[in-house]
Design a protein around this motif. Sequence first.
Motif, PDB file in Angstrom:
ATOM      1  N   ILE A   1      -1.138 -13.171   8.575  1.00 43.75           N
ATOM      2  CA  ILE A   1      -2.311 -12.641   7.878  1.00 43.75           C
ATOM      3  C   ILE A   1      -3.103 -11.775   8.849  1.00 43.75           C
ATOM      4  O   ILE A   1      -3.571 -12.238   9.891  1.00 43.75           O
ATOM      5  N   LEU A   2      -3.220 -10.504   8.503  1.00 44.90           N
ATOM      6  CA  LEU A   2      -3.985  -9.532   9.281  1.00 44.90           C
ATOM      7  C   LEU A   2      -5.183  -9.140   8.442  1.00 44.90           C
ATOM      8  O   LEU A   2      -5.031  -8.572   7.357  1.00 44.90           O
TER       9      LEU A   2
ATOM     10  N   PRO B   1      -1.035  -7.702   5.342  1.00 44.53           N
ATOM     11  CA  PRO B   1      -1.927  -6.849   6.126  1.00 44.53           C
ATOM     12  C   PRO B   1      -3.116  -6.309   5.320  1.00 44.53           C
ATOM     13  O   PRO B   1      -2.947  -5.579   4.349  1.00 44.53           O
ATOM     14  N   TYR B   2      -4.310  -6.701   5.713  1.00 48.36           N
ATOM     15  CA  TYR B   2      -5.548  -6.170   5.145  1.00 48.36           C
ATOM     16  C   TYR B   2      -5.628  -6.368   3.628  1.00 48.36           C
ATOM     17  O   TYR B   2      -6.059  -5.479   2.897  1.00 48.36           O
ATOM     18  N   VAL B   3      -5.239  -7.551   3.153  1.00 43.79           N
ATOM     19  CA  VAL B   3      -5.182  -7.806   1.715  1.00 43.79           C
ATOM     20  C   VAL B   3      -6.034  -9.005   1.305  1.00 43.79           C
ATOM     21  O   VAL B   3      -6.634  -8.999   0.230  1.00 43.79           O
ATOM     22  N   LEU B   4      -6.106 -10.026   2.153  1.00 50.79           N
ATOM     23  CA  LEU B   4      -6.724 -11.282   1.738  1.00 50.79           C
ATOM     24  C   LEU B   4      -8.163 -11.092   1.261  1.00 50.79           C
ATOM     25  O   LEU B   4      -8.584 -11.697   0.273  1.00 50.79           O
ATOM     26  N   SER B   5      -8.926 -10.234   1.912  1.00 46.57           N
ATOM     27  CA  SER B   5     -10.338 -10.062   1.543  1.00 46.57           C
ATOM     28  C   SER B   5     -10.528  -9.138   0.345  1.00 46.57           C
ATOM     29  O   SER B   5     -11.660  -8.951  -0.111  1.00 46.57           O
ATOM     30  N   VAL B   6      -9.446  -8.558  -0.188  1.00 47.50           N
ATOM     31  CA  VAL B   6      -9.563  -7.776  -1.423  1.00 47.50           C
ATOM     32  C   VAL B   6      -8.877  -8.478  -2.590  1.00 47.50           C
ATOM     33  O   VAL B   6      -8.694  -7.903  -3.654  1.00 47.50           O
ATOM     34  N   THR B   7      -8.527  -9.741  -2.378  1.00 49.92           N
ATOM     35  CA  THR B   7      -7.858 -10.538  -3.405  1.00 49.92           C
ATOM     36  C   THR B   7      -8.895 -11.241  -4.282  1.00 49.92           C
ATOM     37  O   THR B   7      -9.787 -11.899  -3.761  1.00 49.92           O
ATOM     38  N   PRO B   8      -8.815 -11.085  -5.608  1.00 49.80           N
ATOM     39  CA  PRO B   8      -9.818 -11.708  -6.481  1.00 49.80           C
ATOM     40  C   PRO B   8      -9.944 -13.216  -6.306  1.00 49.80           C
ATOM     41  O   PRO B   8     -11.043 -13.750  -6.176  1.00 49.80           O
TER      42      PRO B   8
ATOM     43  N   PHE C   1     -13.789  -4.934  -1.872  1.00 48.87           N
ATOM     44  CA  PHE C   1     -13.625  -5.447  -0.505  1.00 48.87           C
ATOM     45  C   PHE C   1     -14.772  -6.389  -0.191  1.00 48.87           C
ATOM     46  O   PHE C   1     -15.923  -6.107  -0.495  1.00 48.87           O
ATOM     47  N   ARG C   2     -14.452  -7.540   0.427  1.00 49.18           N
ATOM     48  CA  ARG C   2     -15.489  -8.479   0.855  1.00 49.18           C
ATOM     49  C   ARG C   2     -15.739  -8.309   2.347  1.00 49.18           C
ATOM     50  O   ARG C   2     -14.826  -8.484   3.150  1.00 49.18           O
ATOM     51  N   SER C   3     -16.949  -8.032   2.722  1.00 45.95           N
ATOM     52  CA  SER C   3     -17.280  -7.953   4.146  1.00 45.95           C
ATOM     53  C   SER C   3     -17.620  -9.335   4.700  1.00 45.95           C
ATOM     54  O   SER C   3     -17.384  -9.624   5.867  1.00 45.95           O
ATOM     55  N   ASP C   4     -18.185 -10.185   3.845  1.00 42.80           N
ATOM     56  CA  ASP C   4     -18.587 -11.531   4.245  1.00 42.80           C
ATOM     57  C   ASP C   4     -17.416 -12.466   3.955  1.00 42.80           C
ATOM     58  O   ASP C   4     -17.273 -12.984   2.848  1.00 42.80           O
ATOM     59  N   PHE C   5     -16.555 -12.684   4.961  1.00 43.75           N
ATOM     60  CA  PHE C   5     -15.282 -13.355   4.732  1.00 43.75           C
ATOM     61  C   PHE C   5     -15.025 -14.315   5.879  1.00 43.75           C
ATOM     62  O   PHE C   5     -14.740 -13.914   7.001  1.00 43.75           O
ATOM     63  N   SER C   6     -15.101 -15.596   5.601  1.00 41.12           N
ATOM     64  CA  SER C   6     -15.101 -16.624   6.631  1.00 41.12           C
ATOM     65  C   SER C   6     -13.689 -17.081   7.008  1.00 41.12           C
ATOM     66  O   SER C   6     -12.898 -17.474   6.137  1.00 41.12           O
ATOM     67  N   TYR C   7     -13.398 -17.088   8.290  1.00 43.03           N
ATOM     68  CA  TYR C   7     -12.119 -17.609   8.791  1.00 43.03           C
ATOM     69  C   TYR C   7     -11.995 -19.100   8.477  1.00 43.03           C
ATOM     70  O   TYR C   7     -10.928 -19.571   8.079  1.00 43.03           O
TER      71      TYR C   7
ATOM     72  N   GLY D   1       0.804  -1.216   0.000  1.00 45.97           N
ATOM     73  CA  GLY D   1       0.000   0.000   0.000  1.00 45.97           C
ATOM     74  C   GLY D   1       0.838   1.267   0.000  1.00 45.97           C
ATOM     75  O   GLY D   1       1.789   1.406  -0.773  1.00 45.97           O
ATOM     76  N   THR D   2       0.508   2.182   0.894  1.00 47.08           N
ATOM     77  CA  THR D   2       1.220   3.459   0.979  1.00 47.08           C
ATOM     78  C   THR D   2       2.471   3.363   1.850  1.00 47.08           C
ATOM     79  O   THR D   2       3.118   4.376   2.103  1.00 47.08           O
ATOM     80  N   GLY D   3       2.789   2.162   2.306  1.00 46.11           N
ATOM     81  CA  GLY D   3       4.038   1.973   3.046  1.00 46.11           C
ATOM     82  C   GLY D   3       3.994   2.374   4.505  1.00 46.11           C
ATOM     83  O   GLY D   3       5.021   2.734   5.080  1.00 46.11           O
ATOM     84  N   LEU D   4       2.830   2.275   5.136  1.00 43.59           N
ATOM     85  CA  LEU D   4       2.692   2.678   6.536  1.00 43.59           C
ATOM     86  C   LEU D   4       3.554   1.856   7.491  1.00 43.59           C
ATOM     87  O   LEU D   4       3.872   2.308   8.586  1.00 43.59           O
ATOM     88  N   THR D   5       3.932   0.653   7.076  1.00 37.08           N
ATOM     89  CA  THR D   5       4.694  -0.232   7.968  1.00 37.08           C
ATOM     90  C   THR D   5       6.194  -0.260   7.674  1.00 37.08           C
ATOM     91  O   THR D   5       6.967  -0.775   8.484  1.00 37.08           O
ATOM     92  N   ILE D   6       6.608   0.272   6.545  1.00 33.00           N
ATOM     93  CA  ILE D   6       7.971   0.042   6.042  1.00 33.00           C
ATOM     94  C   ILE D   6       9.054   0.356   7.069  1.00 33.00           C
ATOM     95  O   ILE D   6       9.943  -0.456   7.333  1.00 33.00           O
TER      96      ILE D   6
END
Length: 206
Positions: free
Chosen positions: A143-144, A115-122, A169-175, A53-58
């Motif tokens: 995985i965050l 971080p915050y990527v899995l639920s926006v992955t096609p 973004f998927r809101s309905d995302f099952s662990y 992303g914008t590199g907030l963690t770098i």
Amino acid sequence: MKQILLENVIKTYRFYAPLYDFLFGRVLEPGRKELLKTVAEINPAHILEVGVGTGLTIERYPHSSHFVGVDVSAAMLEIAQGRADKLTGRNIRLEKMDGEHMNFPDGSFDCIAVPYVLSVTPDTDKFVAEIRRVCRKGGTILILNHFSGSRFWWLLETLVRSLANRIGFRSDFSYEEQIARHDWEVLSVKEVNLLGLSKLVTIRNT
């Protein structure tokens, strides 16, 4: 699970890039802190962040680590590169790359941060297979992400469910479907962010 198209993800984050830190910086920061704390304890020699992303963690990864960050959004990476350029004496490399198709040899990294990527992955199956491929055997995958099921967040999840493809973004995302069913070793699961909005999952890449 709602379908997400890669072009919509790119379009969405092109729009969000100048606003991302303001909209999602502070509210999602507790989860980032826990992820970075875990990485510091591992102190990996080579770390990859998928969806930098914008590199907030770098700047907060271990200074001794060789760090690579990838993202599909050129607009987000441009901001991240500006942050990286200010960090002298660090081994940091940023690349535009799709997390489902990465140009790294097998087992290239000791630790993969997602971080915050899995639920926006096609295609989450392709994505998981790829992060496991580039992580060495016995390495760590962090995985965050938001996972559905919280009583408090149920209404919000329901309201945005139909907009999944439009907003990327998927809101309905099952662990259970996205984490538990894979044949890796889940070491820990920790609730993070406001009222358990997200989970930090620590995994050994078996």
